[in-house]
Design a protein around this motif. Structure first.
Motif, PDB file in Angstrom:
ATOM      1  N   VAL A  28      97.949  -4.893  41.581  1.00 40.41           N
ATOM      2  CA  VAL A  28      99.258  -4.240  41.647  1.00 40.41           C
ATOM      3  C   VAL A  28     100.150  -4.934  42.676  1.00 40.41           C
ATOM      4  O   VAL A  28     101.330  -5.229  42.410  1.00 40.41           O
ATOM      5  N   PHE A  29      99.604  -5.202  43.838  1.00 31.87           N
ATOM      6  CA  PHE A  29     100.383  -5.857  44.890  1.00 31.87           C
ATOM      7  C   PHE A  29     100.849  -7.241  44.444  1.00 31.87           C
ATOM      8  O   PHE A  29     102.018  -7.615  44.639  1.00 31.87           O
ATOM      9  N   THR A  30      99.961  -8.012  43.819  1.00 28.24           N
ATOM     10  CA  THR A  30     100.313  -9.366  43.405  1.00 28.24           C
ATOM     11  C   THR A  30     101.359  -9.362  42.292  1.00 28.24           C
ATOM     12  O   THR A  30     102.336 -10.119  42.341  1.00 28.24           O
ATOM     13  N   VAL A  31     101.174  -8.520  41.295  1.00 23.33           N
ATOM     14  CA  VAL A  31     102.107  -8.492  40.161  1.00 23.33           C
ATOM     15  C   VAL A  31     103.508  -8.106  40.615  1.00 23.33           C
ATOM     16  O   VAL A  31     104.507  -8.759  40.258  1.00 23.33           O
ATOM     17  N   PHE A  32     103.614  -7.061  41.423  1.00 27.26           N
ATOM     18  CA  PHE A  32     104.933  -6.590  41.830  1.00 27.26           C
ATOM     19  C   PHE A  32     105.595  -7.534  42.826  1.00 27.26           C
ATOM     20  O   PHE A  32     106.814  -7.784  42.747  1.00 27.26           O
ATOM     21  N   THR A  33     104.843  -8.070  43.767  1.00 26.54           N
ATOM     22  CA  THR A  33     105.450  -8.975  44.741  1.00 26.54           C
ATOM     23  C   THR A  33     105.889 -10.282  44.083  1.00 26.54           C
ATOM     24  O   THR A  33     106.983 -10.789  44.367  1.00 26.54           O
ATOM     25  N   VAL A  34     105.058 -10.818  43.199  1.00 31.02           N
ATOM     26  CA  VAL A  34     105.423 -12.063  42.523  1.00 31.02           C
ATOM     27  C   VAL A  34     106.597 -11.829  41.573  1.00 31.02           C
ATOM     28  O   VAL A  34     107.584 -12.584  41.568  1.00 31.02           O
ATOM     29  N   SER A  46     100.167 -17.159  47.427  1.00 30.80           N
ATOM     30  CA  SER A  46     100.612 -16.554  48.683  1.00 30.80           C
ATOM     31  C   SER A  46     100.365 -15.053  48.693  1.00 30.80           C
ATOM     32  O   SER A  46      99.915 -14.496  49.714  1.00 30.80           O
ATOM     33  N   SER A  47     100.651 -14.376  47.582  1.00 33.12           N
ATOM     34  CA  SER A  47     100.463 -12.927  47.528  1.00 33.12           C
ATOM     35  C   SER A  47      98.990 -12.546  47.622  1.00 33.12           C
ATOM     36  O   SER A  47      98.639 -11.551  48.266  1.00 33.12           O
ATOM     37  N   LEU A  48      98.136 -13.308  46.980  1.00 33.15           N
ATOM     38  CA  LEU A  48      96.706 -13.018  47.048  1.00 33.15           C
ATOM     39  C   LEU A  48      96.152 -13.198  48.461  1.00 33.15           C
ATOM     40  O   LEU A  48      95.104 -12.632  48.792  1.00 33.15           O
ATOM     41  N   GLN A  49      96.840 -13.981  49.268  1.00 34.42           N
ATOM     42  CA  GLN A  49      96.378 -14.223  50.637  1.00 34.42           C
ATOM     43  C   GLN A  49      97.232 -13.515  51.683  1.00 34.42           C
ATOM     44  O   GLN A  49      97.118 -13.803  52.874  1.00 34.42           O
ATOM     45  N   ILE A  56     107.589  -3.639  49.368  1.00 29.28           N
ATOM     46  CA  ILE A  56     109.029  -3.806  49.625  1.00 29.28           C
ATOM     47  C   ILE A  56     109.262  -4.815  50.741  1.00 29.28           C
ATOM     48  O   ILE A  56     110.107  -5.722  50.617  1.00 29.28           O
ATOM     49  N   VAL A  57     108.525  -4.688  51.813  1.00 28.88           N
ATOM     50  CA  VAL A  57     108.718  -5.588  52.950  1.00 28.88           C
ATOM     51  C   VAL A  57     108.312  -7.017  52.582  1.00 28.88           C
ATOM     52  O   VAL A  57     108.997  -7.986  52.957  1.00 28.88           O
ATOM     53  N   TYR A  58     107.224  -7.162  51.849  1.00 28.74           N
ATOM     54  CA  TYR A  58     106.767  -8.506  51.469  1.00 28.74           C
ATOM     55  C   TYR A  58     107.796  -9.188  50.562  1.00 28.74           C
ATOM     56  O   TYR A  58     108.086 -10.377  50.713  1.00 28.74           O
ATOM     57  N   VAL A  59     108.357  -8.437  49.603  1.00 24.06           N
ATOM     58  CA  VAL A  59     109.377  -9.005  48.717  1.00 24.06           C
ATOM     59  C   VAL A  59     110.610  -9.389  49.530  1.00 24.06           C
ATOM     60  O   VAL A  59     111.199 -10.465  49.323  1.00 24.06           O
ATOM     61  N   TRP A  60     111.034  -8.524  50.453  1.00 24.71           N
ATOM     62  CA  TRP A  60     112.187  -8.834  51.290  1.00 24.71           C
ATOM     63  C   TRP A  60     111.970 -10.102  52.100  1.00 24.71           C
ATOM     64  O   TRP A  60     112.878 -10.937  52.241  1.00 24.71           O
ATOM     65  N   LYS A  61     110.773 -10.277  52.629  1.00 21.37           N
ATOM     66  CA  LYS A  61     110.491 -11.438  53.470  1.00 21.37           C
ATOM     67  C   LYS A  61     110.438 -12.739  52.665  1.00 21.37           C
ATOM     68  O   LYS A  61     110.876 -13.787  53.132  1.00 21.37           O
TER      69      LYS A  61
END
Length: 315
Positions: A98-104, A247-250, A185-190
């Motif tokens: 979920v984190f990887t799909v949404f952030t990417v 990057s998201s996976l790590q 949200i924060v990861y996408v913003w960064k």
């Protein structure tokens, strides 16, 4: 000359073999020495700081070893079996996916939209480009601390705004789903600025004569984007897809700062951290999770290069 001499077959002189080229000429030896001088230090650094820890981690994953202990017991693949059969495995894999799909997805889509806006010829675009890219180069620890103050339900900026509107701030840090949403949200913003700048470079490298010809033929802006610009941006999209997924996976620093206990945000890399340095001190078990993450990264990269790259338009 006698008839006997005329009837005697004339021996054909054998052609001389071509001269053999020296296997190691002076120039070849000099080029090889230069190659070693340039490549050997990098190869040694890669071997020492990349491959040696990798193989050491694989070795540790086959041990029943408590962090700090001077003894360890060889258990083979028991750590892997324990992880895949545990109740935590579906939760960890689900959170990671979920984190990887949404952030990417959000980083690439929003980055492309921002790049389209920054590609326009108006005043202030230089400052806007710098402002968009700035969060990407900031420390993840500093970014996490600032956003913790924003999301704090008691005295945070967001809570103050919602209170002024007559609402109440959600419990971002206690609710697992909200915690994952907050970190996403924060990861996408960064990382939004990274995708925007790379897409901007791709947009500026598009052939201007082709786009102008399409405009003269009556193609609107939307049609030019979908039918021409987007296919021509496929190499850029492919590059971003690989780099952002890896990057998201790590991703670690934001999760560590904003949700120290991993409440709903335990991805594979953070679960490995919690198992080794949290309350469990299970270094061997943590190493096995790290190996699983490495295999996933390797598979994702190979699949993308092998299959996704076939649809990339490099013309």
């Amino acid at each position: 000359m006698s008839k006997l001499e005329l009837d005697r077959p004339v021996a054909v002189a054998e052609a001389a073999p071509p001269p053999r080229r020296a296997r190691w000429s002076a120039r070849s030896r000099r080029d090889f020495v230069v190659f070693l001088a340039m490549a050997l230090p990098n190869l040694v650094l890669i071997a020492v700081f990349t491959y040696r820890p990798l193989f050491a981690n694989i070795q540790y994953s086959m041990l029943d070893w408590t962090l700090g202990s001077t003894t360890a017991r060889v258990v083979g693949l028991e750590n892997y079996v324990t992880f895949f059969t545990s109740e935590d495995a579906p939760r960890v894999f689900g959170t990671t996916a979920v984190f990887t799909v949404f952030t990417v997805g959000l980083s690439m889509v929003l980055g492309l939209l921002v790049a389209l806006a920054l590609n326009s010829k108006v005043r202030g675009t230089t400052f806007a480009r710098a402002a968009v890219f700035a969060p990407y180069v900031l420390s993840g620890v500093g970014v996490g601390l600032v956003w913790m103050f924003i999301f704090d339900p008691g005295y945070g900026v967001l809570a103050w705004i919602l209170k002024g509107l007559g609402g109440k701030s959600p419990e971002w840090f206690n609710d697992p789903q909200l915690g994952l949403t907050m970190v996403t949200i924060v990861y996408v913003w960064k990382n939004l600025g990274y995708c925007a700048v790379v897409y901007l470079a791709g947009l500026q490298s598009l052939p201007g004569d082709v786009m102008e010809a399409a405009a003269l033929d009556g193609a609107g802006a939307v049609r030019r984007f979908w039918n021409m610009a987007l296919p021509l941006l496929s190499p850029t999209t492919f590059f971003l897809l690989i780099t952002t997924i890896l990057s998201s996976l790590q991703a670690f620093d934001l999760i560590r700062i904003m949700t120290p206990l991993g409440n709903g945000t335990s991805t594979l890399i953070y679960e490995a951290y919690l198992q080794a340095f949290g309350a469990y001190n299970r270094a061997g078990y943590s190493a096995s999770i790290s190996v699983v993450l490495f295999v996933i990264l390797l598979i994702v990269t190979v699949v993308q290069v092998r299959f996704v790259e076939k649809k990339v338009h490099y013309a």
